[in-house]
Design a protein around this motif. Structure first.
Motif, PDB file in Angstrom:
ATOM      1  N   ALA A 189       0.826  -1.219   0.000  1.00 34.68           N
ATOM      2  CA  ALA A 189       0.000   0.000   0.000  1.00 34.68           C
ATOM      3  C   ALA A 189       0.854   1.259   0.000  1.00 34.68           C
ATOM      4  O   ALA A 189       0.364   2.335  -0.337  1.00 34.68           O
ATOM      5  N   LEU A 190       2.135   1.140   0.362  1.00 33.05           N
ATOM      6  CA  LEU A 190       3.003   2.309   0.461  1.00 33.05           C
ATOM      7  C   LEU A 190       4.093   2.323  -0.602  1.00 33.05           C
ATOM      8  O   LEU A 190       4.798   3.321  -0.742  1.00 33.05           O
ATOM      9  N   GLU A 191       4.238   1.241  -1.346  1.00 29.71           N
ATOM     10  CA  GLU A 191       5.394   1.121  -2.230  1.00 29.71           C
ATOM     11  C   GLU A 191       5.373   2.072  -3.422  1.00 29.71           C
ATOM     12  O   GLU A 191       6.412   2.349  -3.991  1.00 29.71           O
ATOM     13  N   GLY A 192       4.231   2.624  -3.751  1.00 32.54           N
ATOM     14  CA  GLY A 192       4.157   3.508  -4.898  1.00 32.54           C
ATOM     15  C   GLY A 192       4.545   4.946  -4.619  1.00 32.54           C
ATOM     16  O   GLY A 192       4.643   5.752  -5.534  1.00 32.54           O
ATOM     17  N   ARG A 216       5.665   6.485   2.340  1.00 27.98           N
ATOM     18  CA  ARG A 216       6.608   5.742   3.188  1.00 27.98           C
ATOM     19  C   ARG A 216       7.223   6.669   4.244  1.00 27.98           C
ATOM     20  O   ARG A 216       7.396   6.276   5.398  1.00 27.98           O
ATOM     21  N   ALA A 217       7.546   7.890   3.843  1.00 26.79           N
ATOM     22  CA  ALA A 217       8.132   8.853   4.786  1.00 26.79           C
ATOM     23  C   ALA A 217       7.141   9.187   5.897  1.00 26.79           C
ATOM     24  O   ALA A 217       7.518   9.261   7.075  1.00 26.79           O
ATOM     25  N   VAL A 218       5.881   9.379   5.553  1.00 24.52           N
ATOM     26  CA  VAL A 218       4.860   9.673   6.564  1.00 24.52           C
ATOM     27  C   VAL A 218       4.701   8.476   7.497  1.00 24.52           C
ATOM     28  O   VAL A 218       4.671   8.639   8.719  1.00 24.52           O
ATOM     29  N   ALA A 219       4.628   7.275   6.939  1.00 23.58           N
ATOM     30  CA  ALA A 219       4.496   6.072   7.772  1.00 23.58           C
ATOM     31  C   ALA A 219       5.681   5.947   8.724  1.00 23.58           C
ATOM     32  O   ALA A 219       5.509   5.657   9.914  1.00 23.58           O
ATOM     33  N   GLY A 220       6.878   6.169   8.213  1.00 17.58           N
ATOM     34  CA  GLY A 220       8.064   6.091   9.058  1.00 17.58           C
ATOM     35  C   GLY A 220       8.044   7.123  10.168  1.00 17.58           C
ATOM     36  O   GLY A 220       8.366   6.820  11.324  1.00 17.58           O
ATOM     37  N   SER A 221       7.643   8.338   9.841  1.00 11.81           N
ATOM     38  CA  SER A 221       7.561   9.403  10.854  1.00 11.81           C
ATOM     39  C   SER A 221       6.527   9.080  11.925  1.00 11.81           C
ATOM     40  O   SER A 221       6.760   9.323  13.113  1.00 11.81           O
TER      41      SER A 221
END
Length: 104
Positions: A77-80, A85-90
């Motif tokens: 869901a985040l690979e595109g 990905r940056a938001v998820a990591g934060s």
């Protein structure tokens, strides 16, 4: 094979990840600050939900957390989107700060 904990984390984070996409269109600091204020409650709710996710076992190690963290960032869901990905990591870094020694 998908990890149910990773699926839970992604599902809880996606509403805020989708909202954060709007921030990419903002062109002033004032607009961004107003955006953050409008979505402060959603941000708080998502962070609290991520802190309460089922993987938070008493015996979880920073290695366990790191494994989950990187599995989330590799989620389909985040690979595109590097931004997603940056938001998820934060979000995870903020939610897990200080938990079981997590430093992000």
């Amino acid at each position: 094979m998908s990890n149910p904990l990773v699926e839970e984390i992604v599902a809880r984070a996606l509403p805020l990840i989708h909202v954060e996409r709007e921030a990419e269109q903002l062109d002033t600091q004032e607009a961004y600050e107003a955006f953050r204020a409008r979505h402060a409650e959603l941000n708080r709710q998502v962070i609290n939900q991520l802190r309460a996710c089922g993987w938070m076992r008493d015996d979880a190690t920073t290695e366990d957390m790191s494994e989950i963290y990187y599995a989330v960032l590799r989620h389909p869901a985040l690979e595109g989107s590097a931004s997603d990905r940056a938001v998820a990591g934060s979000l995870l870094k903020e939610a897990w700060k200080g938990v079981h020694g997590w430093a992000g």
